[in-house]
Design a protein around this motif. Structure first.
Motif, PDB file in Angstrom:
ATOM      1  N   ALA A   1       0.848  -1.194   0.000  1.00  0.00           N
ATOM      2  CA  ALA A   1       0.000   0.000   0.000  1.00  0.00           C
ATOM      3  C   ALA A   1       0.879   1.237   0.000  1.00  0.00           C
ATOM      4  N   GLY A   2       0.451   2.257  -0.711  1.00  0.00           N
ATOM      5  CA  GLY A   2       1.203   3.499  -0.790  1.00  0.00           C
ATOM      6  C   GLY A   2       0.845   4.452   0.338  1.00  0.00           C
ATOM      7  N   GLU A   3       1.366   5.662   0.245  1.00  0.00           N
ATOM      8  CA  GLU A   3       1.071   6.680   1.233  1.00  0.00           C
ATOM      9  C   GLU A   3      -0.362   7.196   1.043  1.00  0.00           C
ATOM     10  N   TYR A   4      -0.938   7.688   2.132  1.00  0.00           N
ATOM     11  CA  TYR A   4      -2.263   8.294   2.048  1.00  0.00           C
ATOM     12  C   TYR A   4      -2.181   9.641   1.334  1.00  0.00           C
ATOM     13  N   SER A   5      -3.266  10.001   0.696  1.00  0.00           N
ATOM     14  CA  SER A   5      -3.355  11.320   0.089  1.00  0.00           C
ATOM     15  C   SER A   5      -3.379  12.386   1.182  1.00  0.00           C
ATOM     16  N   ASP A   6      -3.113  13.610   0.779  1.00  0.00           N
ATOM     17  CA  ASP A   6      -3.291  14.699   1.735  1.00  0.00           C
ATOM     18  C   ASP A   6      -4.758  14.727   2.162  1.00  0.00           C
ATOM     19  N   PRO A   7      -5.025  14.756   3.460  1.00  0.00           N
ATOM     20  CA  PRO A   7      -6.425  14.733   3.903  1.00  0.00           C
ATOM     21  C   PRO A   7      -7.148  16.009   3.491  1.00  0.00           C
ATOM     22  N   VAL A   8      -8.420  15.867   3.162  1.00  0.00           N
ATOM     23  CA  VAL A   8      -9.256  17.023   2.858  1.00  0.00           C
ATOM     24  C   VAL A   8     -10.406  17.067   3.853  1.00  0.00           C
ATOM     25  N   THR A   9     -10.960  18.229   4.034  1.00  0.00           N
ATOM     26  CA  THR A   9     -12.069  18.417   4.960  1.00  0.00           C
ATOM     27  C   THR A   9     -13.259  18.975   4.203  1.00  0.00           C
ATOM     28  N   LEU A  10     -14.395  18.279   4.294  1.00  0.00           N
ATOM     29  CA  LEU A  10     -15.624  18.722   3.644  1.00  0.00           C
ATOM     30  C   LEU A  10     -16.619  19.167   4.704  1.00  0.00           C
ATOM     31  N   GLU A  11     -17.289  20.265   4.446  1.00  0.00           N
ATOM     32  CA  GLU A  11     -18.269  20.794   5.391  1.00  0.00           C
ATOM     33  C   GLU A  11     -19.643  20.212   5.097  1.00  0.00           C
ATOM     34  N   THR A  12     -20.306  19.733   6.145  1.00  0.00           N
ATOM     35  CA  THR A  12     -21.611  19.091   5.955  1.00  0.00           C
ATOM     36  C   THR A  12     -22.784  20.039   6.198  1.00  0.00           C
ATOM     37  N   LYS A  13     -22.608  21.035   7.035  1.00  0.00           N
ATOM     38  CA  LYS A  13     -23.639  22.055   7.274  1.00  0.00           C
ATOM     39  C   LYS A  13     -24.985  21.453   7.671  1.00  0.00           C
ATOM     40  N   ALA A  14     -24.974  20.495   8.558  1.00  0.00           N
ATOM     41  CA  ALA A  14     -26.232  19.886   8.993  1.00  0.00           C
ATOM     42  C   ALA A  14     -26.786  20.611  10.218  1.00  0.00           C
ATOM     43  N   PHE A  15     -28.103  20.693  10.293  1.00  0.00           N
ATOM     44  CA  PHE A  15     -28.781  21.348  11.404  1.00  0.00           C
ATOM     45  C   PHE A  15     -29.273  20.273  12.359  1.00  0.00           C
ATOM     46  N   VAL A  16     -28.712  20.256  13.562  1.00  0.00           N
ATOM     47  CA  VAL A  16     -29.053  19.236  14.555  1.00  0.00           C
ATOM     48  C   VAL A  16     -29.721  19.909  15.741  1.00  0.00           C
ATOM     49  N   PHE A  17     -30.871  19.390  16.142  1.00  0.00           N
ATOM     50  CA  PHE A  17     -31.523  19.914  17.333  1.00  0.00           C
ATOM     51  C   PHE A  17     -32.348  18.804  17.986  1.00  0.00           C
ATOM     52  N   SER A  18     -32.702  19.033  19.218  1.00  0.00           N
ATOM     53  CA  SER A  18     -33.606  18.149  19.953  1.00  0.00           C
ATOM     54  C   SER A  18     -34.824  18.953  20.376  1.00  0.00           C
ATOM     55  N   LEU A  19     -35.836  18.261  20.842  1.00  0.00           N
ATOM     56  CA  LEU A  19     -37.024  18.936  21.353  1.00  0.00           C
ATOM     57  C   LEU A  19     -36.754  19.405  22.776  1.00  0.00           C
ATOM     58  N   ASP A  20     -37.074  20.638  23.053  1.00  0.00           N
ATOM     59  CA  ASP A  20     -36.805  21.247  24.357  1.00  0.00           C
ATOM     60  C   ASP A  20     -37.979  20.965  25.293  1.00  0.00           C
ATOM     61  N   SER A  21     -37.801  19.991  26.178  1.00  0.00           N
ATOM     62  CA  SER A  21     -38.893  19.609  27.070  1.00  0.00           C
ATOM     63  C   SER A  21     -39.279  20.741  28.017  1.00  0.00           C
ATOM     64  N   THR A  22     -38.348  21.655  28.298  1.00  0.00           N
ATOM     65  CA  THR A  22     -38.681  22.770  29.192  1.00  0.00           C
ATOM     66  C   THR A  22     -39.602  23.787  28.531  1.00  0.00           C
ATOM     67  N   SER A  23     -39.764  23.674  27.203  1.00  0.00           N
ATOM     68  CA  SER A  23     -40.644  24.607  26.500  1.00  0.00           C
ATOM     69  C   SER A  23     -41.993  23.987  26.166  1.00  0.00           C
ATOM     70  N   SER A  24     -42.215  22.733  26.540  1.00  0.00           N
ATOM     71  CA  SER A  24     -43.392  22.024  26.042  1.00  0.00           C
ATOM     72  C   SER A  24     -44.612  22.224  26.937  1.00  0.00           C
ATOM     73  N   HIS A  25     -45.775  21.950  26.379  1.00  0.00           N
ATOM     74  CA  HIS A  25     -47.041  21.933  27.108  1.00  0.00           C
ATOM     75  C   HIS A  25     -47.020  20.785  28.106  1.00  0.00           C
TER      76      HIS A  25
END
Length: 495
Positions: free
Chosen positions: A254-278
């Motif tokens: 096996a040869g050397e690894y390529s130079d690593p690259v970084t890709l941005e995913t821009k995902a929106f992650v959230f949970s439901l806020d139980s302190t705000s619920s009915h």
């Protein structure tokens, strides 16, 4: 005296440690020598196997080609023997006819001589000897079955040990992040026909730039990739970036690894806020369920606790919490506002999430709202909230709501609803999450951060976050933005 003894003791200790290091190093060298011998023997064995395989291929080829020559020899000999047999038969008939003609010359009777001459003439006319081709049907040359191994000899003479493959180069411009998938493309710096496969490694991170060692997740490995492109599918982008690197492998190394690259995913992650619920909602992370008895039970408990409650703020509601700014100023919704909010605000960018309702759900709304909605406010009934509403009570109704105005949507209700929010572009769209068909679009100018909002009565909702904006949605958005006059009557500019 004691000082000299202590100094000598330190020297002795140092020498002992150094001797131990040298002993360990000698053991390592002996072990390395042994490994070199074993690996060299293995390499020779593999070399023997390769040459034996080459000999086997050559021997098989020789047998096959010799068989072809023998078949050609048999075909030609058979053709010549058939021609020889025909010639022999024709010669025998011709000799008989010649003998008869010579005998006829001795006939004295003119009439009989004339009759014999006519018969001989007729026999000569049909004689096979005069219809034979006196040229061999096949040539005695076998030159068309000769071989020239000059090129192959040069190729064999050029056989060397397999070189270490060079590091691939990831083509960042050709990489694609969409539909919860990352498609990685790469190329070799120069053509190498000996490459057997590639190895792709990736890991998630919360920062851009080159990978860091401290606190970094381990690499995930995808092996035996034959193409120069691979798609990582089914990813949940719970981090902001993904590091990627590729390695080329031939049969041996096996040869050397390529130079690593970084890709941005821009995902929106959230949970439901139980302190705000009915109080009548049971909230667990990304799931909310209607609980008709929960409110009364919690109110009784809350009443007992109020007698001894201090004025100290709850640890979960402290101002230092990173999500505290996204929550409403009231702990609960009340009345018929069976609402729960997300715990993370949308302040910029394009984001996407999906909602699935239980089949027996009687009524629910999915949308967004500015922070701090009123305690009795319902989604879509204020000028600071937008939603799509489904009512399955008695008969099914499907509508889009904003500022207490509703627009009926004359389309089937999907089992999953996708929400696309373009904060900067002032656009909120709802989709059939399965087919990506557009359900409705609000256009406005958002002047405050937005919180995902959900209303539920009799049933439950499951929220899926950390999703990329699907490519089909991006395509529809571009198409829709190119059309004029597509703004709904419910769309307005928020004040």
């Amino acid at each position: 005296m004691d000082e000299e003894r202590e100094t000598l003791q330190r020297i002795v200790s140092t020498l002992v440690n150094k001797n131990d290091e040298i002993h360990n190093f000698i053991d390592m060298l002996n072990h390395t020598i042994s490994n070199v011998q074993v690996n060299s023997s293995n390499a020779i064995s593999e070399l023997d196997e390769e040459f034996d395989g080459l000999y086997s291929v050559l021997h098989e080829m020789k047998g096959s080609m010799a068989n072809t020559i023998q078949q050609e020899e048999a075909r030609k000999i058979q053709a010549l023997q058939d021609q020889l047999s025909q010639c022999s038969h024709a010669l025998e008939s011709s000799e008989e006819l010649l003998e008869l003609a010579v005998q006829s010359l001795d006939i004295k009777n003119p009439a009989k001589l004339l009759e014999a001459a006519r018969q001989i003439k007729d026999s000569v006319t049909v004689a096979s000897a005069f219809r034979l081709s006196l040229k061999p049907k096949v040539s005695d040359s076998m030159a068309h079955l000769m071989v020239d191994f000059a090129l192959e000899k040069r190729m064999l003479q050029a056989v060397k040990f397999l070189p270490v493959p060079k590091a691939p180069e990831i083509d960042v411009a050709a990489c694609l992040v969409a539909d919860n998938c990352i498609t990685v493309s790469w190329r070799m710096p120069e053509e190498d026909s000996r490459i057997d496969h590639f190895v792709l490694e990736y890991r998630k991170t919360n920062f851009g730039g080159l990978p860091r060692l401290k606190g970094e997740q381990h690499w995930e490995l995808i092996d035996y990739i034959k193409a120069t492109q691979y798609t990582l599918s089914g990813l949940k982008f719970d981090t902001k970036f993904v590091n990627l690197r590729v390695q080329a492998c031939n049969k041996a190394v096996a040869g050397e690894y390529s130079d690593p690259v970084t890709l941005e995913t821009k995902a929106f992650v959230f949970s439901l806020d139980s302190t705000s619920s009915h109080l009548n909602l049971k909230v667990e992370d990304t799931y909310v369920e209607w609980d008709p008895t929960g409110g009364k039970g919690q109110e009784k408990i809350k009443g007992k606790e109020n007698k001894n409650r201090s004025n100290a703020a709850s640890p979960k509601r402290g101002t230092n919490s990173p999500r505290a700014s996204a929550r409403g100023s009231r702990d609960r919704f009340a009345g018929e506002s069976y609402t729960v909010l997300g715990d993370t605000a949308v302040e910029s960018g394009q984001h996407y999430w999906e909602v699935r309702a239980q089949k027996d759900c009687k009524s629910y709304s999915v949308g967004v709202t500015y922070r701090n909605p009123g305690k009795f406010d319902q989604l879509g009934k204020t000028n600071s909230s937008w939603c799509i509403h489904v009512n399955n009570w008695l008969q099914t109704t499907f509508s889009a709501k904003h500022n207490n105005k509703a627009k009926t949507l004359d389309i089937p209700v999907p089992d999953r609803i996708g929400v696309y929010c373009d904060f900067d572009g002032g656009q909120l769209s709802f989709y059939n999450a399965n087919s990506k068909a557009l359900l409705h679009t609000f256009r406005t100018k958002f002047t405050q951060p937005l919180l995902p909002g959900f209303m539920i009565w009799c049933g439950g909702l499951t929220v899926s976050t950390g999703l990329q904006v699907p490519s089909a949605v991006k395509t529809l958005q571009r198409s829709e933005n190119g059309l004029s006059g597509s703004t709904s009557s419910l769309n307005n500019v928020a004040q």
